[in-house]
Write a protein that holds these residues in place. Structure first.
Motif, PDB file in Angstrom:
ATOM      1  N   ARG A 174      -5.299  37.172 -32.486  1.00 21.06           N
ATOM      2  CA  ARG A 174      -6.599  37.309 -32.467  1.00 21.06           C
ATOM      3  C   ARG A 174      -7.088  37.583 -30.894  1.00 21.06           C
ATOM      4  NH1 ARG A 174      -9.779  33.746 -36.827  1.00 21.06           N
ATOM      5  NH2 ARG A 174     -11.613  35.147 -35.748  1.00 21.06           N
ATOM      6  N   VAL A 175      -8.078  38.322 -30.835  1.00 18.36           N
ATOM      7  CA  VAL A 175      -8.791  38.713 -29.339  1.00 18.36           C
ATOM      8  C   VAL A 175      -9.846  37.717 -29.224  1.00 18.36           C
ATOM      9  CG1 VAL A 175      -9.737  40.511 -27.932  1.00 18.36           C
ATOM     10  CG2 VAL A 175      -7.611  41.061 -29.659  1.00 18.36           C
ATOM     11  N   LEU A 225      -5.138  36.771 -27.474  1.00 13.80           N
ATOM     12  CA  LEU A 225      -5.514  37.198 -26.128  1.00 13.80           C
ATOM     13  C   LEU A 225      -6.875  36.648 -25.642  1.00 13.80           C
ATOM     14  CD1 LEU A 225      -4.431  40.889 -26.846  1.00 13.80           C
ATOM     15  CD2 LEU A 225      -3.197  39.205 -25.970  1.00 13.80           C
ATOM     16  N   PHE A 226      -7.101  36.397 -24.530  1.00 19.81           N
ATOM     17  CA  PHE A 226      -8.124  35.831 -24.069  1.00 19.81           C
ATOM     18  C   PHE A 226      -8.671  36.999 -22.926  1.00 19.81           C
ATOM     19  CE2 PHE A 226      -6.027  32.462 -25.703  1.00 19.81           C
ATOM     20  CZ  PHE A 226      -7.075  31.691 -26.472  1.00 19.81           C
ATOM     21  N   VAL A 227      -9.897  37.357 -23.099  1.00 20.97           N
ATOM     22  CA  VAL A 227     -10.313  38.405 -22.133  1.00 20.97           C
ATOM     23  C   VAL A 227     -11.665  37.962 -21.297  1.00 20.97           C
ATOM     24  CG1 VAL A 227     -11.027  40.938 -22.019  1.00 20.97           C
ATOM     25  CG2 VAL A 227      -9.745  40.138 -23.890  1.00 20.97           C
ATOM     26  N   PHE A 228     -11.316  37.935 -19.956  1.00 21.39           N
ATOM     27  CA  PHE A 228     -12.414  37.582 -18.867  1.00 21.39           C
ATOM     28  C   PHE A 228     -13.392  38.789 -18.187  1.00 21.39           C
ATOM     29  CE2 PHE A 228      -9.273  34.425 -19.778  1.00 21.39           C
ATOM     30  CZ  PHE A 228      -9.883  33.288 -19.951  1.00 21.39           C
ATOM     31  N   ARG A 229     -14.338  38.677 -18.000  1.00 19.66           N
ATOM     32  CA  ARG A 229     -14.884  39.913 -17.113  1.00 19.66           C
ATOM     33  C   ARG A 229     -15.890  39.383 -15.953  1.00 19.66           C
ATOM     34  NH1 ARG A 229     -20.105  43.813 -18.023  1.00 19.66           N
ATOM     35  NH2 ARG A 229     -21.269  42.280 -17.175  1.00 19.66           N
ATOM     36  N   GLY A 230     -15.512  39.861 -14.755  1.00 23.24           N
ATOM     37  CA  GLY A 230     -16.344  39.502 -13.501  1.00 23.24           C
ATOM     38  C   GLY A 230     -17.564  39.561 -13.641  1.00 23.24           C
ATOM     39  N   ARG A 231     -18.258  39.276 -12.403  1.00 21.49           N
ATOM     40  CA  ARG A 231     -19.608  39.573 -12.244  1.00 21.49           C
ATOM     41  C   ARG A 231     -20.154  40.911 -12.020  1.00 21.49           C
ATOM     42  NH1 ARG A 231     -22.058  40.122  -7.521  1.00 21.49           N
ATOM     43  NH2 ARG A 231     -20.302  39.838  -6.533  1.00 21.49           N
ATOM     44  N   GLY A 255     -18.534  43.632 -13.324  1.00 22.16           N
ATOM     45  CA  GLY A 255     -18.521  44.234 -14.589  1.00 22.16           C
ATOM     46  C   GLY A 255     -17.380  45.375 -14.552  1.00 22.16           C
ATOM     47  N   ASP A 256     -16.646  45.557 -13.581  1.00 21.05           N
ATOM     48  CA  ASP A 256     -15.795  46.763 -13.450  1.00 21.05           C
ATOM     49  C   ASP A 256     -14.282  46.154 -13.540  1.00 21.05           C
ATOM     50  OD1 ASP A 256     -15.711  45.309 -10.928  1.00 21.05           O
ATOM     51  OD2 ASP A 256     -15.697  47.270  -9.855  1.00 21.05           O
ATOM     52  N   LEU A 257     -14.113  44.844 -13.785  1.00 20.12           N
ATOM     53  CA  LEU A 257     -12.867  44.206 -13.720  1.00 20.12           C
ATOM     54  C   LEU A 257     -12.968  43.252 -14.972  1.00 20.12           C
ATOM     55  CD1 LEU A 257      -9.927  43.803 -12.354  1.00 20.12           C
ATOM     56  CD2 LEU A 257     -11.042  41.874 -11.017  1.00 20.12           C
ATOM     57  N   ILE A 258     -11.681  43.413 -15.658  1.00 19.40           N
ATOM     58  CA  ILE A 258     -11.321  42.288 -16.826  1.00 19.40           C
ATOM     59  C   ILE A 258      -9.878  41.830 -16.498  1.00 19.40           C
ATOM     60  CG2 ILE A 258     -13.127  43.601 -18.160  1.00 19.40           C
ATOM     61  CD1 ILE A 258     -10.777  44.503 -20.132  1.00 19.40           C
ATOM     62  N   LYS A 259      -9.824  40.763 -17.153  1.00 16.95           N
ATOM     63  CA  LYS A 259      -8.455  40.249 -17.018  1.00 16.95           C
ATOM     64  C   LYS A 259      -8.044  39.732 -18.472  1.00 16.95           C
ATOM     65  CE  LYS A 259      -7.904  38.851 -12.206  1.00 16.95           C
ATOM     66  NZ  LYS A 259      -7.675  37.693 -11.309  1.00 16.95           N
ATOM     67  N   ILE A 260      -6.847  39.878 -18.965  1.00 12.34           N
ATOM     68  CA  ILE A 260      -6.345  39.432 -20.319  1.00 12.34           C
ATOM     69  C   ILE A 260      -5.348  38.720 -19.947  1.00 12.34           C
ATOM     70  CG2 ILE A 260      -5.434  40.162 -22.588  1.00 12.34           C
ATOM     71  CD1 ILE A 260      -6.760  42.983 -22.091  1.00 12.34           C
ATOM     72  N   LEU A 261      -5.326  37.410 -20.682  1.00 14.58           N
ATOM     73  CA  LEU A 261      -4.464  36.149 -20.456  1.00 14.58           C
ATOM     74  C   LEU A 261      -3.790  35.988 -21.972  1.00 14.58           C
ATOM     75  CD1 LEU A 261      -3.241  33.992 -18.666  1.00 14.58           C
ATOM     76  CD2 LEU A 261      -5.008  32.352 -19.769  1.00 14.58           C
ATOM     77  N   CYS A 262      -2.548  35.885 -22.103  1.00  9.13           N
ATOM     78  CA  CYS A 262      -1.802  35.622 -23.310  1.00  9.13           C
ATOM     79  C   CYS A 262      -0.537  34.785 -23.059  1.00  9.13           C
ATOM     80  CB  CYS A 262      -1.841  36.866 -24.015  1.00  9.13           C
ATOM     81  SG  CYS A 262      -0.433  37.868 -23.384  1.00  9.13           S
ATOM     82  N   TRP A 263      -0.268  33.975 -24.127  1.00 16.85           N
ATOM     83  CA  TRP A 263       1.185  33.472 -23.911  1.00 16.85           C
ATOM     84  C   TRP A 263       2.144  34.125 -24.713  1.00 16.85           C
ATOM     85  CZ3 TRP A 263       3.194  29.489 -21.510  1.00 16.85           C
ATOM     86  CH2 TRP A 263       4.669  28.853 -22.135  1.00 16.85           C
ATOM     87  N   ASP A 264       3.220  34.606 -24.121  1.00 15.54           N
ATOM     88  CA  ASP A 264       4.074  35.267 -24.844  1.00 15.54           C
ATOM     89  C   ASP A 264       5.294  34.297 -25.699  1.00 15.54           C
ATOM     90  OD1 ASP A 264       5.951  34.706 -22.810  1.00 15.54           O
ATOM     91  OD2 ASP A 264       6.279  37.048 -22.614  1.00 15.54           O
ATOM     92  N   GLY A 265       5.288  33.142 -25.504  1.00 14.96           N
ATOM     93  CA  GLY A 265       6.157  32.228 -26.010  1.00 14.96           C
ATOM     94  C   GLY A 265       7.130  31.746 -24.753  1.00 14.96           C
ATOM     95  N   VAL A 299     -17.816  32.062 -26.609  1.00 12.12           N
ATOM     96  CA  VAL A 299     -16.570  32.970 -26.936  1.00 12.12           C
ATOM     97  C   VAL A 299     -17.034  33.809 -27.869  1.00 12.12           C
ATOM     98  CG1 VAL A 299     -15.468  31.175 -28.375  1.00 12.12           C
ATOM     99  CG2 VAL A 299     -14.094  32.802 -27.035  1.00 12.12           C
ATOM    100  N   ALA A 300     -16.443  35.138 -28.128  1.00 12.65           N
ATOM    101  CA  ALA A 300     -16.603  35.924 -29.075  1.00 12.65           C
ATOM    102  C   ALA A 300     -15.281  36.322 -29.470  1.00 12.65           C
ATOM    103  CB  ALA A 300     -17.618  37.229 -28.479  1.00 12.65           C
ATOM    104  N   HIS A 301     -15.296  36.768 -30.859  1.00  8.26           N
ATOM    105  CA  HIS A 301     -13.946  37.175 -31.526  1.00  8.26           C
ATOM    106  C   HIS A 301     -14.227  38.785 -31.641  1.00  8.26           C
ATOM    107  CE1 HIS A 301     -11.571  38.701 -34.908  1.00  8.26           C
ATOM    108  NE2 HIS A 301     -10.660  37.842 -34.083  1.00  8.26           N
ATOM    109  N   VAL A 302     -13.221  39.690 -31.286  1.00  6.60           N
ATOM    110  CA  VAL A 302     -13.469  40.972 -31.481  1.00  6.60           C
ATOM    111  C   VAL A 302     -11.914  41.386 -32.057  1.00  6.60           C
ATOM    112  CG1 VAL A 302     -15.084  41.584 -29.829  1.00  6.60           C
ATOM    113  CG2 VAL A 302     -12.512  41.619 -29.170  1.00  6.60           C
ATOM    114  N   THR A 303     -11.933  43.001 -32.755  1.00  8.14           N
ATOM    115  CA  THR A 303     -10.786  43.320 -33.301  1.00  8.14           C
ATOM    116  C   THR A 303     -10.120  44.020 -32.364  1.00  8.14           C
ATOM    117  OG1 THR A 303     -11.986  45.565 -33.641  1.00  8.14           O
ATOM    118  CG2 THR A 303     -12.184  43.585 -35.644  1.00  8.14           C
ATOM    119  N   SER A 304      -8.718  44.431 -32.638  1.00  6.44           N
ATOM    120  CA  SER A 304      -7.803  45.028 -31.654  1.00  6.44           C
ATOM    121  C   SER A 304      -8.490  46.332 -31.613  1.00  6.44           C
ATOM    122  CB  SER A 304      -6.463  44.867 -32.236  1.00  6.44           C
ATOM    123  OG  SER A 304      -6.538  45.737 -33.465  1.00  6.44           O
ATOM    124  N   ALA A 305      -8.986  47.043 -32.522  1.00 13.08           N
ATOM    125  CA  ALA A 305      -9.818  48.252 -32.154  1.00 13.08           C
ATOM    126  C   ALA A 305     -10.884  48.227 -31.120  1.00 13.08           C
ATOM    127  CB  ALA A 305     -10.211  48.839 -33.655  1.00 13.08           C
TER     128      ALA A 305
END
Length: 133
Positions: free
Chosen positions: A9-10, A43-49, A51-61, A85-91
């Motif tokens: 999930r994203v 996947l957890f997606v974060f955006r800065g103040r 709005g031009d930068l995002i970070k994606i955090l995930c645990w790969d095991g 938090v909001a859920h979005v699709t991979s598309a």
């Protein structure tokens, strides 16, 4: 480009995030503020103040992965809510990463009739207009 496999999930962390945070700070934010389990592989997606930068955090095991993308022009489209938090699709994530408005994408073309080519369709439309005339 990030490939999202089935079952992953994203989540978008709504509002503004301090983009100075790294893996540890963002993982604590996921657990404490968002109330999600950071070790699920989602996947957890974060955006800065700005709005031009995002970070994606995930645990790969085995450990955390942190991906970052900065747009040279424009801003990432983000929900207007200030927390949660909001859920979005991979598309939708793919569109977000490309700088496209993922909320209501516009299709550029939709077929009107199945099984006919363009010349036959134009001929059919002209004849129909003459009959309705």
């Amino acid at each position: 480009m990030i490939q999202v496999v089935g079952g992953v999930r994203v989540y978008l962390a709504l509002g503004r995030t301090d983009m100075r945070k790294g893996m540890n700070g963002l993982s604590m934010l996921v657990q404490d503020v968002l109330g999600k389990d950071v070790f699920t592989g989602h996947l957890f997606v974060f955006r800065g103040r700005r709005g031009d930068l995002i970070k994606i955090l995930c645990w790969d095991g085995q450990g955390f992965c942190l991906f970052a993308k900065r747009l040279e022009r424009g801003r990432f489209v983000w929900p207007s809510a200030t927390d949660g938090v909001a859920h979005v699709t991979s598309a939708q994530l793919s569109m977000l990463l490309e700088g496209i408005d993922w909320r209501m994408p516009q299709r550029t073309w939709r077929p009107e009739m199945a099984g006919q080519d363009r010349k036959k369709r134009i001929f059919f439309d002209q004849n129909r207009q003459k009959r309705l005339g």
